[in-house]
Design a protein around this motif. Structure first.
Motif, PDB file in Angstrom:
ATOM      1  N   ARG A   1     -28.043  -6.853  -0.423  1.00  0.00           N
ATOM      2  CA  ARG A   1     -27.563  -7.559   0.761  1.00  0.00           C
ATOM      3  C   ARG A   1     -26.885  -6.599   1.744  1.00  0.00           C
ATOM      4  N   LYS A   2     -26.083  -5.682   1.258  1.00  0.00           N
ATOM      5  CA  LYS A   2     -25.416  -4.736   2.156  1.00  0.00           C
ATOM      6  C   LYS A   2     -26.413  -3.924   2.956  1.00  0.00           C
ATOM      7  N   ARG A   3     -27.527  -3.513   2.333  1.00  0.00           N
ATOM      8  CA  ARG A   3     -28.541  -2.725   3.037  1.00  0.00           C
ATOM      9  C   ARG A   3     -29.151  -3.529   4.177  1.00  0.00           C
ATOM     10  N   GLU A   4     -29.416  -4.817   3.974  1.00  0.00           N
ATOM     11  CA  GLU A   4     -29.962  -5.663   5.045  1.00  0.00           C
ATOM     12  C   GLU A   4     -29.028  -5.686   6.245  1.00  0.00           C
ATOM     13  N   ILE A   5     -27.757  -5.863   5.977  1.00  0.00           N
ATOM     14  CA  ILE A   5     -26.783  -5.914   7.071  1.00  0.00           C
ATOM     15  C   ILE A   5     -26.720  -4.568   7.773  1.00  0.00           C
ATOM     16  N   ARG A   6     -26.740  -3.487   7.024  1.00  0.00           N
ATOM     17  CA  ARG A   6     -26.673  -2.160   7.626  1.00  0.00           C
ATOM     18  C   ARG A   6     -27.879  -1.915   8.532  1.00  0.00           C
ATOM     19  N   LEU A   7     -29.080  -2.306   8.100  1.00  0.00           N
ATOM     20  CA  LEU A   7     -30.273  -2.114   8.914  1.00  0.00           C
ATOM     21  C   LEU A   7     -30.255  -3.015  10.146  1.00  0.00           C
ATOM     22  N   GLN A   8     -29.711  -4.215  10.017  1.00  0.00           N
ATOM     23  CA  GLN A   8     -29.572  -5.081  11.189  1.00  0.00           C
ATOM     24  C   GLN A   8     -28.594  -4.463  12.184  1.00  0.00           C
ATOM     25  N   ASP A   9     -27.492  -3.938  11.681  1.00  0.00           N
ATOM     26  CA  ASP A   9     -26.523  -3.267  12.556  1.00  0.00           C
ATOM     27  C   ASP A   9     -27.158  -2.080  13.255  1.00  0.00           C
ATOM     28  N   LEU A  10     -27.984  -1.338  12.525  1.00  0.00           N
ATOM     29  CA  LEU A  10     -28.676  -0.191  13.100  1.00  0.00           C
ATOM     30  C   LEU A  10     -29.623  -0.633  14.215  1.00  0.00           C
ATOM     31  N   ALA A  11     -30.339  -1.720  13.997  1.00  0.00           N
ATOM     32  CA  ALA A  11     -31.259  -2.233  15.014  1.00  0.00           C
ATOM     33  C   ALA A  11     -30.494  -2.629  16.274  1.00  0.00           C
ATOM     34  N   VAL A  12     -29.363  -3.290  16.113  1.00  0.00           N
ATOM     35  CA  VAL A  12     -28.545  -3.688  17.269  1.00  0.00           C
ATOM     36  C   VAL A  12     -28.006  -2.447  17.979  1.00  0.00           C
ATOM     37  N   ALA A  13     -27.533  -1.470  17.226  1.00  0.00           N
ATOM     38  CA  ALA A  13     -27.015  -0.238  17.832  1.00  0.00           C
ATOM     39  C   ALA A  13     -28.104   0.473  18.626  1.00  0.00           C
ATOM     40  N   ASN A  14     -29.321   0.563  18.064  1.00  0.00           N
ATOM     41  CA  ASN A  14     -30.430   1.191  18.792  1.00  0.00           C
ATOM     42  C   ASN A  14     -30.756   0.433  20.072  1.00  0.00           C
ATOM     43  N   ALA A  15     -30.736  -0.878  20.010  1.00  0.00           N
ATOM     44  CA  ALA A  15     -31.022  -1.681  21.203  1.00  0.00           C
ATOM     45  C   ALA A  15     -29.984  -1.426  22.290  1.00  0.00           C
ATOM     46  N   PHE A  16     -28.702  -1.385  21.914  1.00  0.00           N
ATOM     47  CA  PHE A  16     -27.655  -1.153  22.908  1.00  0.00           C
ATOM     48  C   PHE A  16     -27.687   0.279  23.437  1.00  0.00           C
ATOM     49  N   MET A  17     -28.006   1.246  22.587  1.00  0.00           N
ATOM     50  CA  MET A  17     -28.140   2.625  23.072  1.00  0.00           C
ATOM     51  C   MET A  17     -29.297   2.725  24.058  1.00  0.00           C
ATOM     52  N   THR A  18     -30.383   2.007  23.788  1.00  0.00           N
ATOM     53  CA  THR A  18     -31.531   2.000  24.690  1.00  0.00           C
ATOM     54  C   THR A  18     -31.141   1.402  26.039  1.00  0.00           C
ATOM     55  N   LEU A  19     -30.447   0.277  26.017  1.00  0.00           N
ATOM     56  CA  LEU A  19     -30.012  -0.354  27.274  1.00  0.00           C
ATOM     57  C   LEU A  19     -29.082   0.566  28.067  1.00  0.00           C
ATOM     58  N   GLN A  20     -28.141   1.207  27.385  1.00  0.00           N
ATOM     59  CA  GLN A  20     -27.207   2.109  28.064  1.00  0.00           C
ATOM     60  C   GLN A  20     -27.937   3.323  28.629  1.00  0.00           C
ATOM     61  N   ALA A  21     -28.892   3.852  27.890  1.00  0.00           N
ATOM     62  CA  ALA A  21     -29.656   5.005  28.371  1.00  0.00           C
ATOM     63  C   ALA A  21     -30.408   4.652  29.645  1.00  0.00           C
ATOM     64  N   VAL A  22     -31.052   3.497  29.663  1.00  0.00           N
ATOM     65  CA  VAL A  22     -31.777   3.060  30.858  1.00  0.00           C
ATOM     66  C   VAL A  22     -30.815   2.912  32.029  1.00  0.00           C
ATOM     67  N   GLU A  23     -29.637   2.369  31.779  1.00  0.00           N
ATOM     68  CA  GLU A  23     -28.618   2.228  32.830  1.00  0.00           C
ATOM     69  C   GLU A  23     -28.239   3.593  33.412  1.00  0.00           C
ATOM     70  N   LEU A  24     -28.291   4.631  32.588  1.00  0.00           N
ATOM     71  CA  LEU A  24     -27.950   5.988  33.028  1.00  0.00           C
ATOM     72  C   LEU A  24     -29.153   6.753  33.581  1.00  0.00           C
ATOM     73  N   GLY A  25     -30.298   6.066  33.693  1.00  0.00           N
ATOM     74  CA  GLY A  25     -31.489   6.703  34.238  1.00  0.00           C
ATOM     75  C   GLY A  25     -32.274   7.524  33.231  1.00  0.00           C
ATOM     76  N   LEU A  26     -32.020   7.297  31.964  1.00  0.00           N
ATOM     77  CA  LEU A  26     -32.712   8.021  30.911  1.00  0.00           C
ATOM     78  C   LEU A  26     -33.846   7.178  30.334  1.00  0.00           C
ATOM     79  N   GLY A  27     -34.790   7.828  29.714  1.00  0.00           N
ATOM     80  CA  GLY A  27     -35.866   7.136  29.021  1.00  0.00           C
ATOM     81  C   GLY A  27     -35.608   7.185  27.535  1.00  0.00           C
ATOM     82  N   THR A  28     -36.132   6.219  26.799  1.00  0.00           N
ATOM     83  CA  THR A  28     -35.964   6.191  25.352  1.00  0.00           C
ATOM     84  C   THR A  28     -37.263   5.835  24.660  1.00  0.00           C
TER      85      THR A  28
END
Length: 85
Positions: A1-28
């Motif tokens: 169960r802990k691994r599932e939560i960790r991978l979900q957290d990772l997916a959310v973190a990647n999504a937010f990093m992608t959004l922030q990068a685009v806001e800064l004019g970067l590609g991902t």
């Protein structure tokens, strides 16, 4: 169960990093298929750390034109799978 939560957290973190990068004019590019051993060696990641995801971030060579999007009613459902929005 802990691994599932960790991978979900990772997916959310990647999504937010992608959004922030685009806001800064970067590609991902979220890379789903990679050789963890080669990534570990290239980036000098210690054995004690796990490689779960690779997110390439940088300045794009060009920005492609926006593609046409499907209407929301074709993508989302209301109440159950068979009821369009």
């Amino acid at each position: 169960r802990k691994r599932e939560i960790r991978l979900q957290d990772l997916a959310v973190a990647n999504a937010f990093m992608t959004l922030q990068a685009v806001e800064l004019g970067l590609g991902t590019c979220w890379i789903g298929a990679y050789n963890a051993w080669k990534i570990r060696r290239l980036l000098k990641i210690p054995e004690s750390a796990e490689v779960h995801s690779v997110l390439a971030i940088g300045y794009p060579h060009y920005t492609p034109a926006a593609t046409e999007r499907k209407p929301a009613a074709e993508i989302f459902c209301s109440e159950d799978f068979n009821t369009p929005l």
